[in-house]
Design a protein around this motif. Sequence first.
Motif, short mmCIF file in Angstrom:
data_model
loop_
_atom_site.label_atom_id
_atom_site.label_comp_id
_atom_site.label_asym_id
_atom_site.label_seq_id
_atom_site.Cartn_x
_atom_site.Cartn_y
_atom_site.Cartn_z
N GLU A 71 40.01 24.05 31.30
CA GLU A 71 39.58 24.12 32.64
C GLU A 71 40.69 25.19 33.04
O GLU A 71 40.25 26.09 33.79
N LEU A 72 41.96 25.04 32.93
CA LEU A 72 43.09 25.77 33.19
C LEU A 72 43.09 27.09 32.84
O LEU A 72 43.39 28.24 33.55
N GLY A 73 42.90 26.89 31.30
CA GLY A 73 42.79 28.49 30.70
C GLY A 73 41.48 29.33 31.37
O GLY A 73 41.66 30.51 31.53
N LEU A 74 40.35 28.56 31.58
CA LEU A 74 39.29 29.29 32.26
C LEU A 74 39.62 29.82 33.70
O LEU A 74 39.29 31.05 33.72
N LEU A 75 40.13 29.10 34.50
CA LEU A 75 40.47 29.72 35.72
C LEU A 75 41.78 30.67 35.50
O LEU A 75 41.47 31.84 36.35
N GLN A 76 42.63 30.48 34.71
CA GLN A 76 43.69 31.59 34.49
C GLN A 76 43.02 32.99 34.19
O GLN A 76 43.26 33.89 34.71
N THR A 77 42.02 32.85 33.21
CA THR A 77 41.20 34.16 32.67
C THR A 77 40.62 34.91 33.67
O THR A 77 40.47 35.88 34.08
N LEU A 78 39.78 34.11 34.85
CA LEU A 78 39.14 34.61 35.54
C LEU A 78 39.91 35.11 36.72
O LEU A 78 39.73 36.03 37.25
N ALA A 79 41.29 34.45 37.00
CA ALA A 79 42.06 34.83 37.95
C ALA A 79 42.69 36.34 37.70
O ALA A 79 43.13 37.28 38.39
N GLN A 80 43.07 36.42 36.23
CA GLN A 80 43.49 37.58 35.93
C GLN A 80 42.64 38.81 36.07
O GLN A 80 42.86 40.05 36.11
N ALA A 81 41.17 38.49 35.95
CA ALA A 81 40.15 39.77 36.13
C ALA A 81 40.22 40.12 37.52
O ALA A 81 39.49 41.14 37.73
N ARG A 82 40.67 39.57 38.56
CA ARG A 82 40.89 39.76 40.00
C ARG A 82 39.62 40.15 40.51
O ARG A 82 39.06 41.19 41.13
N GLY A 83 38.55 39.15 40.51
CA GLY A 83 37.32 39.28 41.20
C GLY A 83 36.15 40.04 40.17
O GLY A 83 35.10 39.92 40.43
#
Length: 733
Positions: A71-83
Amino acid sequence: MPPPPRVLVGRCACRQSAVRNARVSDADEDKARLPQAVAAAQPGEDAWHLDSQRGELTSPEGLVQGLSRMELGLLQTLAQARGATVSRRSLVEALGRRWYDYEQTWLDQVVSRLRRRCKHRLGRLPPVRTVRGEGYRLSEPMQVDEGVALQRARQALRELVVNFQTFFATVEDLMLVVGLDGRILFANPACEHILGYDAAEMVGMHVLDLHPAELRAEAEAIFAAMLRAERQRCPLPLQARDGALVPVETRVWPGRWNGADCFFGIIKDLSVEQEAKQRFERLFQLNPAFMALTRLPERRFEDVNQAFLDTLGYQRQQVLGKSAAALRLFPDSTGHQRLVRRLLAGERISDEALQVRRRDGEILDGLFYGEQISSQGQAYLLTVMIDITQRTRAERDLRASEQRYRRLSADLERQVQARTAEIRTANAALQASEAQYRMLFNNAADPMFIIDLHGRFLLVNDQACRHYGRSQDAFLQLHITDVDTPEDGVNAAARIARLEQEGQAAFTALHRDATGRTFPVEVRATRIRYGGIPAMLSICRDISEQTAARARIEFLAYHDSLTGMPNRILGRDRLAQAIAGVAPGQNALAVLLLDLDGFKHVNISCGQGIGDALLQSVAERLNQQRPDGAQLARLTADEFLIVLPDLHPDHCEPVVLQTCERTTAGSGGALRYRRPATQHHRLARRRPLSAGRSGCRHPAAECRSCAECGQTKRTAQRLSVRAEHENCADAFS
């Protein structure tokens, strides 16, 4: 396999349509909410906060939810995409898994579990929205705190990448990365001013094409020796784009590039050295001073200049290959030996007065200069004598010689410094590569072992300890056969031998953990060297779920899901096998087709659940009363196939189904074969006439001619089945 009922198909279609509509509505809602969420998240306002170091997600209300590693890796990847929307495949690979079709379901399960946990803990869903047909994205702003250590590590990594790029771009020597097939994978910008090729143009060329055509056969032999690790240097020149030959010195060593084996090569342009050598040769031959080159340790003349011959009165063939003592050049042999000892000790001599004898016996006074030099690994003594009578000229030549020597020494010093820097850089890269390898090894999702060729464990990763329930120290005391099951452990020696011979191997095995639980694994092994000894790296993937799913699929393909009986496909196959096994003169083979009379009325009056229970009860009775050797199959909804050695009377008993009591009769027909037949499908299509199928509402045993319904039924009829071989069949109800 028979098609599923229409009701189930309709329900599945409705459910899929509802899911599609829900996804479309979610996607439209996300697209409408995203600009509002971004605009609302002004500096100073509350927003979602992701603490990567602690693995926690904080809602705008301040509530905290702990996260798993996925779950942490999923949210980090989505946050790096910036929307922006991140595809499913990118998310799966970012989480350290390989992309397969079934990984989509796994990713959806991770997102669903995160939503349930946040809804329960935080009272609201996380800002993760599904984009139909594309992937996932954040619907609200999220601040990510990566931690000071991680930020420093990323900054150091970026600086390291910039340093390597700067090094490759500014180094003067040509650097190549060559695959095992001889194709160039990378070239630094130095190739443009050395060979005239652009770096991008050289990628894809064969390394042998850089050599002249007449030297390619020799270059191919040297490259083959490099592949066998027999050579590390190539002395052949290269051919520039304009056809000019460039003298070079090539050094190679094996390595890996983009995950594949390759060779790294440093090609040093020797044009300057060749020009210096030519200048030295011209200086040596044209120098008016007495000059000689003595080979060590034989101390025989390797070369002398013309001034040596003119000054001492010798011919070249009279001097080369002989020593100074043999020619009796020095009257003072003691002084000569003292100077030689100083030269052999690495000392440079200058302004040393010593007499020399000409061939005709005349003694000349001179000042000797000399030093020990090395050329292509061979040591020499270079000596120069200046005639004192021409001192002025000799001093001018000496100053010029000293200046050239200083330039050579400066070039040598710069080369030493450059080589030292290269060695330091290579050591740093090696340490970084080793650290990266250990990180990948310990954080791998699958168990990984390093085992010697005797089967002893040398190293295991953390996932192996968790999956097998053993510690690192416990693993190091075990043999590979202690992990294999006793039945599969006998194959361990053969697998290791095959891996040692071929270098790679892939196979399946049965492993057991510390509790004794066995599970199938898929093993991929590669031969490596670990700690200076040959070993093998094994990656084991647990395939228990895949094996169970495959077995379930195979069972459903040939069995009825309601009754568990063989379906039409398996029933016909077993019928064909039974017919093929009938030999002339043996007992006849009986084939029975059984219908359930009034089954449709049961479904209508009592419901489909009662109809299903009726079918299951009939199947259970058939299985209980089935003789040894008989085969059963469900052909359609209420039709069964029975294959047995002889025909048995039908049984009809009342079946009590919940609150409704129905007595259903079974209409059956039988065919008996005494000769083998190859076309079994004709036998299955030949339906004998049976009671109760003509539409009469009376029991079959009581009705021969029914005046009420105006129909006539025959309780028994003799049928003849004509096939290619005129097989005989008796049919009766």
